[in-house]
Write a protein that holds these residues in place. Structure first.
Motif, PDB file in Angstrom:
ATOM      1  N   GLN A   1      11.699   3.506  -7.199  1.00 29.59           N
ATOM      2  CA  GLN A   1      12.058   4.736  -7.900  1.00 29.59           C
ATOM      3  C   GLN A   1      12.452   4.420  -9.323  1.00 29.59           C
ATOM      4  O   GLN A   1      13.263   3.538  -9.584  1.00 29.59           O
ATOM      5  N   LYS A   2      11.869   5.177 -10.236  1.00 31.07           N
ATOM      6  CA  LYS A   2      12.246   5.008 -11.633  1.00 31.07           C
ATOM      7  C   LYS A   2      13.619   5.625 -11.837  1.00 31.07           C
ATOM      8  O   LYS A   2      13.906   6.715 -11.336  1.00 31.07           O
TER       9      LYS A   2
ATOM     10  N   PHE B   1      13.054  11.374 -11.230  1.00 30.14           N
ATOM     11  CA  PHE B   1      11.738  10.810 -10.933  1.00 30.14           C
ATOM     12  C   PHE B   1      11.525  10.691  -9.432  1.00 30.14           C
ATOM     13  O   PHE B   1      12.479  10.488  -8.685  1.00 30.14           O
ATOM     14  N   PRO B   2      10.276  10.832  -9.025  1.00 25.82           N
ATOM     15  CA  PRO B   2       9.999  10.754  -7.589  1.00 25.82           C
ATOM     16  C   PRO B   2      10.166   9.340  -7.054  1.00 25.82           C
ATOM     17  O   PRO B   2      10.105   8.362  -7.799  1.00 25.82           O
TER      18      PRO B   2
ATOM     19  N   TYR C   1      13.694   0.486 -13.023  1.00 28.55           N
ATOM     20  CA  TYR C   1      13.227   0.824 -11.686  1.00 28.55           C
ATOM     21  C   TYR C   1      14.152   0.242 -10.635  1.00 28.55           C
ATOM     22  O   TYR C   1      14.668  -0.865 -10.792  1.00 28.55           O
ATOM     23  N   LYS C   2      14.356   1.003  -9.607  1.00 33.18           N
ATOM     24  CA  LYS C   2      15.118   0.483  -8.477  1.00 33.18           C
ATOM     25  C   LYS C   2      14.172   0.294  -7.300  1.00 33.18           C
ATOM     26  O   LYS C   2      13.475   1.213  -6.893  1.00 33.18           O
TER      27      LYS C   2
ATOM     28  N   ARG D   1       0.853  -1.188   0.000  1.00 24.51           N
ATOM     29  CA  ARG D   1       0.000   0.000   0.000  1.00 24.51           C
ATOM     30  C   ARG D   1       0.886   1.234   0.000  1.00 24.51           C
ATOM     31  O   ARG D   1       1.753   1.389   0.840  1.00 24.51           O
ATOM     32  N   LYS D   2       0.626   2.079  -0.972  1.00 24.41           N
ATOM     33  CA  LYS D   2       1.438   3.287  -1.097  1.00 24.41           C
ATOM     34  C   LYS D   2       1.101   4.263   0.015  1.00 24.41           C
ATOM     35  O   LYS D   2      -0.069   4.467   0.333  1.00 24.41           O
ATOM     36  N   TYR D   3       2.105   4.845   0.598  1.00 23.78           N
ATOM     37  CA  TYR D   3       1.831   5.810   1.653  1.00 23.78           C
ATOM     38  C   TYR D   3       2.595   7.106   1.487  1.00 23.78           C
ATOM     39  O   TYR D   3       2.492   8.001   2.326  1.00 23.78           O
ATOM     40  N   GLY D   4       3.328   7.233   0.402  1.00 24.61           N
ATOM     41  CA  GLY D   4       4.049   8.486   0.233  1.00 24.61           C
ATOM     42  C   GLY D   4       4.775   8.566  -1.084  1.00 24.61           C
ATOM     43  O   GLY D   4       4.969   7.553  -1.768  1.00 24.61           O
ATOM     44  N   GLN D   5       5.147   9.762  -1.441  1.00 26.73           N
ATOM     45  CA  GLN D   5       5.928   9.987  -2.656  1.00 26.73           C
ATOM     46  C   GLN D   5       6.729  11.250  -2.450  1.00 26.73           C
ATOM     47  O   GLN D   5       6.201  12.249  -1.980  1.00 26.73           O
ATOM     48  N   LYS D   6       8.001  11.178  -2.776  1.00 24.07           N
ATOM     49  CA  LYS D   6       8.870  12.340  -2.586  1.00 24.07           C
ATOM     50  C   LYS D   6       9.749  12.541  -3.796  1.00 24.07           C
ATOM     51  O   LYS D   6      10.172  11.598  -4.439  1.00 24.07           O
TER      52      LYS D   6
END
Length: 199
Positions: A162-163, A140-141, A171-172, A128-133
């Motif tokens: 992260q792309k 890329f974020p 992607y990493k 479940r995604k909970y953030g993006q920075k």
DNA sequence: TACATTTGACCGAT
DNA sequence: ATCGGTCAAATGTA
């Protein structure tokens, strides 16, 4: 010092597993392309194919995780043994600025390992995604995910995706911590159990 | 309604 | 003060 044959063979095993997983991912992409836009004509075969593919990917990924875990745990405990000493000791005893003050936990270091892939890998866990920075000096974020079963089962596993590149997509993914949850993602057939105690 | 995602604010570390 | 990680209200989706 142990048997170098094993250590040597493991590299090849990992290569093979990576290759197998990559191929499975390509197959998955083909499946997604053909199954995604079409109305609901063949809505019966595709889900089963996807299910099988998912199982295959889980098998590859779990095998890789096994190998990586034994490698990292015996070679170096890395950041694992950092201080547990001052866990909850020194909260700032200042006045309450906001109600959220104090709700954060002290950051804890846990075992991490990284993976790079051309495709977003299905690793057999529910996230479940909970953030993006946005990260400094990156295009890329970075996306933050935690285990879906965090609340029910207290699973502490998280990952960051992260792309790295756009054109040949790359992607990493960084996995942080072990899953302590038990997931049942295919009710009728096999139970997929990802052990949490593989130290 | 019950989940998941988005997104700006907030947090600890440096 | 800045940066990266997390929270949670608002929003989206089935």
């Amino acid at each position: 010092m142990e048997n170098e044959n094993l250590g040597h063979g493991r590299g090849k095993v990992i290569d093979e597993l990576l290759r197998g997983r990559e191929l499975a991912n390509q197959l998955r992409n083909i499946l997604n392309e053909s199954g995604g836009d079409i109305d609901d004509n063949n809505g019966s075969t595709t889900p089963f194919a996807e299910h099988l593919l998912k199982e295959v990917l889980v098998t590859f990924t779990n095998s890789l995780l096994f190998l990586n875990n034994t490698q990292t745990s015996e070679a170096s405990d890395m950041q694992l043994t950092k201080s547990e000493d001052s866990l909850e000791s020194d909260w700032k005893s200042t006045s309450i600025v906001k109600e959220r003050r104090g709700c954060y936990k002290r950051r804890k270091v846990s075992q991490t390992w990284e993976k790079e892939s051309e495709y977003l890998v299905e690793d057999g866990h529910q996230w479940r995604k909970y953030g993006q920075k946005t990260i400094l000096n990156t295009k890329f974020p970075r996306n933050y995910y935690r285990c879906t079963h965090k609340v029910e089962q207290g699973c502490k596993a998280t990952k960051q995706v992260q792309k790295v590149q756009e054109d040949p997509p790359l992607y990493k993914t960084t996995y942080i911590g072990h899953h302590t949850c038990r997931i049942l993602q295919s009710p009728d057939t096999t139970k997929i159990y990802v052990p949490s105690d593989i130290y």
